[in-house]
Design a protein around this motif. Sequence first.
Motif, mmCIF file in Angstrom:
data_model
loop_
_atom_site.group_PDB
_atom_site.id
_atom_site.type_symbol
_atom_site.label_atom_id
_atom_site.label_comp_id
_atom_site.label_asym_id
_atom_site.label_seq_id
_atom_site.Cartn_x
_atom_site.Cartn_y
_atom_site.Cartn_z
ATOM 1 N N UNK A 190 51.192 34.857 49.657
ATOM 2 C CA UNK A 190 51.435 35.731 50.792
ATOM 3 C C UNK A 190 50.916 37.142 50.526
ATOM 4 N N UNK A 191 51.059 37.619 49.300
ATOM 5 C CA UNK A 191 50.599 38.965 48.976
ATOM 6 C C UNK A 191 49.150 38.971 48.495
ATOM 7 N N UNK A 192 48.583 37.798 48.256
ATOM 8 C CA UNK A 192 47.212 37.712 47.757
ATOM 9 C C UNK A 192 46.218 38.250 48.773
ATOM 10 N N UNK A 193 46.464 38.039 50.052
ATOM 11 C CA UNK A 193 45.569 38.527 51.099
ATOM 12 C C UNK A 193 45.494 40.052 51.079
ATOM 13 N N UNK A 194 46.631 40.700 50.951
ATOM 14 C CA UNK A 194 46.649 42.166 50.916
ATOM 15 C C UNK A 194 45.988 42.691 49.640
ATOM 16 N N UNK A 195 46.157 41.980 48.546
ATOM 17 C CA UNK A 195 45.497 42.357 47.297
ATOM 18 C C UNK A 195 43.984 42.263 47.447
ATOM 19 N N UNK A 196 43.507 41.214 48.104
ATOM 20 C CA UNK A 196 42.073 41.025 48.308
ATOM 21 C C UNK A 196 41.496 42.127 49.193
ATOM 22 N N UNK A 197 42.189 42.479 50.258
ATOM 23 C CA UNK A 197 41.721 43.546 51.147
ATOM 24 C C UNK A 197 41.678 44.880 50.411
ATOM 25 N N UNK A 198 42.685 45.164 49.612
ATOM 26 C CA UNK A 198 42.694 46.430 48.869
ATOM 27 C C UNK A 198 41.586 46.464 47.816
ATOM 28 N N UNK A 199 41.265 45.339 47.195
ATOM 29 C CA UNK A 199 40.151 45.296 46.236
ATOM 30 C C UNK A 199 38.824 45.554 46.943
ATOM 31 N N UNK A 200 38.647 44.986 48.118
ATOM 32 C CA UNK A 200 37.412 45.206 48.865
ATOM 33 C C UNK A 200 37.274 46.670 49.273
ATOM 34 N N UNK A 207 23.888 48.488 40.526
ATOM 35 C CA UNK A 207 24.369 47.283 39.837
ATOM 36 C C UNK A 207 25.892 47.260 39.799
ATOM 37 N N UNK A 208 26.518 48.401 39.488
ATOM 38 C CA UNK A 208 27.986 48.461 39.464
ATOM 39 C C UNK A 208 28.550 48.201 40.860
ATOM 40 N N UNK A 209 27.940 48.782 41.885
ATOM 41 C CA UNK A 209 28.393 48.549 43.255
ATOM 42 C C UNK A 209 28.270 47.098 43.670
ATOM 43 N N UNK A 210 27.149 46.469 43.309
ATOM 44 C CA UNK A 210 26.966 45.051 43.647
ATOM 45 C C UNK A 210 27.960 44.165 42.919
ATOM 46 N N UNK A 211 28.249 44.492 41.672
ATOM 47 C CA UNK A 211 29.240 43.711 40.920
ATOM 48 C C UNK A 211 30.611 43.823 41.572
ATOM 49 N N UNK A 212 30.987 45.026 41.982
ATOM 50 C CA UNK A 212 32.284 45.201 42.634
ATOM 51 C C UNK A 212 32.338 44.470 43.976
ATOM 52 N N UNK A 213 31.265 44.518 44.727
ATOM 53 C CA UNK A 213 31.241 43.820 46.015
ATOM 54 C C UNK A 213 31.260 42.303 45.817
ATOM 55 N N UNK A 214 30.527 41.800 44.830
ATOM 56 C CA UNK A 214 30.557 40.357 44.539
ATOM 57 C C UNK A 214 31.935 39.915 44.063
ATOM 58 N N UNK A 235 37.788 36.821 48.070
ATOM 59 C CA UNK A 235 37.951 36.358 49.438
ATOM 60 C C UNK A 235 37.719 34.853 49.535
ATOM 61 N N UNK A 236 36.692 34.357 48.864
ATOM 62 C CA UNK A 236 36.407 32.918 48.886
ATOM 63 C C UNK A 236 37.513 32.126 48.194
ATOM 64 N N UNK A 237 38.057 32.674 47.106
ATOM 65 C CA UNK A 237 39.140 31.973 46.407
ATOM 66 C C UNK A 237 40.395 31.926 47.272
ATOM 67 N N UNK A 238 40.629 32.947 48.075
ATOM 68 C CA UNK A 238 41.803 32.957 48.941
ATOM 69 C C UNK A 238 41.704 31.893 50.019
ATOM 70 N N UNK A 239 40.520 31.673 50.546
ATOM 71 C CA UNK A 239 40.344 30.715 51.638
ATOM 72 C C UNK A 239 40.290 29.275 51.170
ATOM 73 N N UNK A 240 40.329 29.002 49.909
ATOM 74 C CA UNK A 240 40.308 27.638 49.405
ATOM 75 C C UNK A 240 41.598 26.962 49.610
ATOM 76 N N UNK A 288 34.797 41.252 45.020
ATOM 77 C CA UNK A 288 35.669 41.178 46.196
ATOM 78 C C UNK A 288 35.325 39.969 47.069
ATOM 79 N N UNK A 289 34.061 39.602 47.169
ATOM 80 C CA UNK A 289 33.674 38.415 47.936
ATOM 81 C C UNK A 289 34.208 37.146 47.265
ATOM 82 N N UNK A 290 34.158 37.110 45.935
ATOM 83 C CA UNK A 290 34.686 35.932 45.236
ATOM 84 C C UNK A 290 36.201 35.826 45.403
#
Length: 134
Positions: free
Chosen positions: A81-91, A116-123, A129-134, A125-127
């Motif tokens: 339940x709190x994982x969604x909010x954690x994912x949004x805050x990481x993004x 490179x650091x920005x892309x790593x952080x964005x990747x 998000x994908x783990x949450x939707x599994x 957060x995307x991962x």
Amino acid sequence: MRWQKPVKIDLNCEYPCPCRRKGRLLPIILTEAMGCDRCQQIFVVTDKEECIEQLNPSYPYKKKWRWNGKRWIFAQKPWQESYFYFMISCFLACLLVSTPLLITLTGGFQLISGIIVGLILILLSISLWLAYHR
């Protein structure tokens, strides 16, 4: 979503199937399990007879439902339940860290390392998000 007190599941009663709309869960004799007459799924009663859990050996994540007296409610674990909010805050943190970093860097090696650091952080957060939707 409001929290509702779960109702104990009676193994001698019939319930609608949580997977199908027209299926019925019927008790399986001499077990603490119920089977659907339409989709042929087997469900085991767990958690002090308050939840049913789908038995599916090919699927690694088990699905659970709680009976509220009228219908089945998908039972999420408290951390989900709190994982969604954690994912949004990481993004948002990734955006807040990477955007000023890329703006202030003048060029050359610093700009490339900032990208490179920005892309790593964005990747990352995307991962999440994908783990949450599994």
